[in-house]
Design an enzyme around this catalytic site. Structure first.
Site, PDB file in Angstrom:
ATOM      1  N   HIS A 111       0.902  -1.136   0.003  1.00 55.46           N
ATOM      2  CA  HIS A 111      -0.067   0.030   0.009  1.00 55.46           C
ATOM      3  C   HIS A 111       0.934   1.435  -0.017  1.00 55.46           C
ATOM      4  CE1 HIS A 111      -3.753  -2.219   0.752  1.00 55.46           C
ATOM      5  NE2 HIS A 111      -4.418  -1.153   0.736  1.00 55.46           N
ATOM      6  N   HIS A 154       0.072  -2.854   9.400  1.00 60.28           N
ATOM      7  CA  HIS A 154       1.259  -2.656   9.114  1.00 60.28           C
ATOM      8  C   HIS A 154       2.084  -2.152  10.387  1.00 60.28           C
ATOM      9  CE1 HIS A 154       1.881  -4.308   4.969  1.00 60.28           C
ATOM     10  NE2 HIS A 154       0.666  -3.521   4.656  1.00 60.28           N
TER      11      HIS A 154
END
Length: 427
Positions: free
Chosen positions: A179, A226
């Site tokens: 991402h 994350h």
């Protein structure tokens, strides 16, 4: 150096970011988690003093503590058995700032396939094909490298005490954050390639790209998907990759369009990349998602190549030198933009549905397998037939979608007299 990396990987750092943006943690849950872990590791039971303390709790607190304790024990046991991160109890945190919550939900969607499934076709049908081809090329290369590194490095996503606000992609590994990679690659490559062709404020363009990138990157930490290390690694890796890729893609674009032998490489190289994708220690959807991405890029480039070979890409109609002046849409043009987008997306959806059915059936027939049985079977590394079927149909379907987006549908639009005007040139 490694100590810095380990610090940035700490889940407690993710918790700090989440709390800063208004996520309140339930201390009762965290305390019980520590108790469960301690007792499990040391094979002992709570002492009498703690039991006595528990007996004095009000009834509603007892029920709350028992519920959380059961959830926590179940999660700890499951995580120990499967050796993977598990989703957190939904009752263990509270969102106190809805603005950040919805902003970061939107931010993470800017890196999702649904966004690209609409944004990429929209760009080709309504804005600029030359910039679109280069950006998709960058996107495909960056994403492939990021996905491969995930399955090579195999670092897990943040575990306890982090609470995940999103379950999608949880089974995949975390390092690096793709991402974050695409949040750098897409907006900044758009600005760079647009600056080479059009007259607009570079400052405004890069500011928008920076804000876009910042929202997407912070969203991945906020949602607990994350670590800070994953995101930072994704950002810096993409910057390093884009330094040679930007000028290389610019030169390769004309070679791909003009060479007679381009299809051999444009189709052959992605197939080899899919076949020789590095194996992970467990099944994840990463390989399938990567196949989808590079298949779209293959279809886009093949559509552009055919357009060029058939003479659909013409020199500029107006005598002008780059960078060109941006021609803003009139009211009629806005109506045509909406019409092209609706008709085009209907074509994409129909192609996906029809192509998937045909490709799935054909590949299963070639393997001598019943397609319903293959669909119902579990996705594992040992289930080779399902892997072959899934990768084959995705390559066929999504390369077909890329082809119709950049070749078939634009020509159909022109036949219907609703096509996007080529204000300058598609080359």
């Amino acid at each position: 150096m490694w100590s810095i990396v380990e610090y940035l990987r700490k889940p407690e750092l993710v918790v700090t970011v989440q709390e800063w943006f208004g996520i309140e943690y339930d201390d009762t849950y965290d305390q019980i988690e520590k108790e469960q872990t301690f007792y499990g590791q040391n094979n002992i039971s709570p002492n009498l003093e703690m039991r006595k303390q528990y007996s004095n709790y009000p009834e509603h607190k007892k029920q709350r503590r028992k519920q959380i304790s059961d959830d926590c024990a179940s999660d700890v046991k499951k995580s120990q058995e499967e050796s993977v991160n598990v989703d957190e109890s939904t009752g263990s945190y509270q969102i106190t700032n809805k603005f950040w919550y919805y902003l970061f939900l939107l931010g993470t969607e800017l890196g999702d396939e649904i966004f690209y499934a609409t944004m990429i076709p929209f760009w080709f049908w309504n804005i600029d094909g030359a910039v679109g081809r280069r950006v998709v090329f960058i996107w495909s290369v960056i994403m492939y490298i990021g996905q491969v590194l995930k399955d090579i490095i195999r670092w897990p996503r943040p575990g306890r005490p982090v609470h995940r606000l999103q379950n999608k992609w949880s089974i995949e590994y975390g390092m690096p954050s793709t991402h974050a990679m695409v949040a750098v690659a897409m907006p900044f490559s758009v600005v760079i390639f647009m600056l080479d062709r059009y007259q607009f404020s570079a400052t405004n363009g890069f500011l928008i790209a920076f804000v876009w990138c910042l929202i997407v990157c912070v969203s991945r930490i906020y949602l607990g998907m994350h670590s800070v290390a994953d995101v930072i690694a994704g950002i810096f890796l993409t910057i390093l990759l884009m330094i040679p890729l930007i000028p290389l893609v610019d030169k390769l674009d004309h070679i791909i369009l003009s060479s007679t032998f381009s299809p051999l490489f444009v189709i052959g190289i992605p197939i080899l990349l899919i076949i020789y994708y590095p194996c992970s220690e467990k099944w994840t959807p990463t390989r399938g998602d990567t196949t989808t991405i590079i298949s779209v890029g293959t279809g886009i480039l093949m559509g552009a190549w055919l357009n060029y070979q058939l003479g659909a890409f013409q020199p500029p109609e107006i005598t002008s030198t780059r960078p060109y002046e941006i021609i803003w849409p009139t009211q009629r043009m806005l109506g045509l933009i909406l019409l092209r987008t609706i008709l085009g997306l209907c074509g994409v959806i129909a192609t996906r549905a029809l192509g998937k059915s045909i490709a799935y059936a054909v590949v299963c027939m070639l393997l001598g397998r019943d397609q319903n049985e293959v669909k119902a079977s579990e996705s594992t590394l040992e289930n080779r037939d399902k892997i072959i079927v899934e990768l084959s149909y995705k390559f066929f379907v999504y390369s077909s979608i890329g082809f119709i987006v950049n070749c078939l549908l634009p020509n159909v639009f022109k036949m219907l007299n609703i096509g996007r005007p080529d204000f300058y040139t598609e080359i």
